[in-house]
Motif scaffolding. Structure first.
Motif, PDB file in Angstrom:
ATOM      1  N   ARG A   1     -33.057 -20.361  -6.203  1.00 47.08           N
ATOM      2  CA  ARG A   1     -33.280 -21.527  -5.332  1.00 47.08           C
ATOM      3  C   ARG A   1     -32.025 -21.960  -4.576  1.00 47.08           C
ATOM      4  NH1 ARG A   1     -32.856 -26.104  -9.842  1.00 47.08           N
ATOM      5  NH2 ARG A   1     -30.599 -26.251  -9.610  1.00 47.08           N
ATOM      6  N   ASP A   2     -30.827 -21.794  -5.150  1.00 52.04           N
ATOM      7  CA  ASP A   2     -29.614 -22.234  -4.469  1.00 52.04           C
ATOM      8  C   ASP A   2     -29.254 -21.330  -3.285  1.00 52.04           C
ATOM      9  OD1 ASP A   2     -29.603 -24.250  -6.325  1.00 52.04           O
ATOM     10  OD2 ASP A   2     -27.854 -23.540  -7.423  1.00 52.04           O
ATOM     11  N   LEU A   3     -29.953 -20.205  -3.127  1.00 51.62           N
ATOM     12  CA  LEU A   3     -29.814 -19.355  -1.945  1.00 51.62           C
ATOM     13  C   LEU A   3     -30.986 -19.549  -0.995  1.00 51.62           C
ATOM     14  CD1 LEU A   3     -28.430 -15.900  -3.102  1.00 51.62           C
ATOM     15  CD2 LEU A   3     -27.396 -17.526  -1.538  1.00 51.62           C
ATOM     16  N   GLY A   4     -31.876 -20.494  -1.308  1.00 51.25           N
ATOM     17  CA  GLY A   4     -33.015 -20.766  -0.435  1.00 51.25           C
ATOM     18  C   GLY A   4     -34.196 -19.846  -0.670  1.00 51.25           C
ATOM     19  N   ILE A   5     -34.255 -19.184  -1.816  1.00 54.26           N
ATOM     20  CA  ILE A   5     -35.417 -18.378  -2.181  1.00 54.26           C
ATOM     21  C   ILE A   5     -36.190 -19.183  -3.214  1.00 54.26           C
ATOM     22  CG2 ILE A   5     -36.253 -16.220  -3.198  1.00 54.26           C
ATOM     23  CD1 ILE A   5     -33.662 -14.896  -2.219  1.00 54.26           C
ATOM     24  N   TYR A   6     -37.401 -19.600  -2.810  1.00 58.19           N
ATOM     25  CA  TYR A   6     -38.186 -20.509  -3.636  1.00 58.19           C
ATOM     26  C   TYR A   6     -39.462 -19.848  -4.144  1.00 58.19           C
ATOM     27  CZ  TYR A   6     -35.077 -23.717  -1.245  1.00 58.19           C
ATOM     28  OH  TYR A   6     -33.962 -24.334  -0.736  1.00 58.19           O
ATOM     29  N   ASP A   7     -40.020 -20.437  -5.194  1.00 57.36           N
ATOM     30  CA  ASP A   7     -41.277 -19.985  -5.770  1.00 57.36           C
ATOM     31  C   ASP A   7     -42.338 -19.902  -4.676  1.00 57.36           C
ATOM     32  OD1 ASP A   7     -42.796 -19.436  -8.294  1.00 57.36           O
ATOM     33  OD2 ASP A   7     -43.953 -21.156  -7.595  1.00 57.36           O
ATOM     34  N   GLY A   8     -42.982 -18.738  -4.534  1.00 53.54           N
ATOM     35  CA  GLY A   8     -44.026 -18.547  -3.539  1.00 53.54           C
ATOM     36  C   GLY A   8     -43.542 -17.967  -2.222  1.00 53.54           C
ATOM     37  N   ASP A   9     -42.226 -17.824  -2.030  1.00 57.06           N
ATOM     38  CA  ASP A   9     -41.700 -17.217  -0.798  1.00 57.06           C
ATOM     39  C   ASP A   9     -42.096 -15.742  -0.732  1.00 57.06           C
ATOM     40  OD1 ASP A   9     -40.468 -19.578  -0.121  1.00 57.06           O
ATOM     41  OD2 ASP A   9     -38.422 -18.837  -0.354  1.00 57.06           O
ATOM     42  N   TYR A  10     -42.226 -15.258   0.510  1.00 64.01           N
ATOM     43  CA  TYR A  10     -42.506 -13.843   0.744  1.00 64.01           C
ATOM     44  C   TYR A  10     -41.184 -13.144   1.042  1.00 64.01           C
ATOM     45  CZ  TYR A  10     -47.370 -15.192   1.026  1.00 64.01           C
ATOM     46  OH  TYR A  10     -48.607 -15.685   0.728  1.00 64.01           O
TER      47      TYR A  10
END
Length: 143
Positions: free
Chosen positions: A63-72
């Motif tokens: 998440r701290d790199l901007g990759i969140y749950d549900g991202d493609y």
């Protein structure tokens, strides 16, 4: 954890859109405006290459790199990971996304959330760097 990979296939009739300009994410620049060429997301992401897959991110470790749950995540299996690359690693039957660093020839997988541990992959584990993440796609609104 990630879902199983989905092959990324090229659209039969890719839509080309011309950017309408630039949106400054800091202070506006007095630079002269110019027309951007039309592009398609297929071309931008390299869709059609047989080595590209989409995975759906699951969890909060990046998440701290901007990759969140549900991202493609658009992942290239043919691209070789370099130190600092964001990779999809397979450990046993599970996929995980982490920052890759090589230490003494062995991969170290570093999360982007301090609540998660670093993974040091041993030479006898059933593990591999499966691919390199090229693009992260996520919605910014609640529609």
């Amino acid at each position: 954890m990630l879902s199983q990979p989905i092959p990324l296939v090229e659209a039969l009739n890719p839509v080309r859109m011309r950017p309408v300009g630039r949106a400054v994410c800091g202070f506006p620049s007095p630079a002269e405006e110019y027309a951007e060429p039309a592009l398609s997301l297929d071309e931008l992401c390299g869709v059609g290459r047989p080595s590209l897959f989409i995975l759906i991110a699951s969890g909060e470790s990046m998440r701290d790199l901007g990759i969140y749950d549900g991202d493609y995540l658009v992942v290239d299996k043919a691209k070789e990971a370099r130190s600092g690359s964001i990779v999809v690693a397979r450990i046993g039957a599970d996929f995980t996304v982490k920052r890759y660093v090589s230490t003494d020839g062995l991969p170290v997988l570093i999360p982007a959330n301090p609540a998660y541990p670093t993974i040091k992959v041993g030479e006898f584990e059933d593990a591999e760097i499966w691919g390199v993440v090229l693009w992260n796609l996520h919605r910014l609104d609640d529609v």
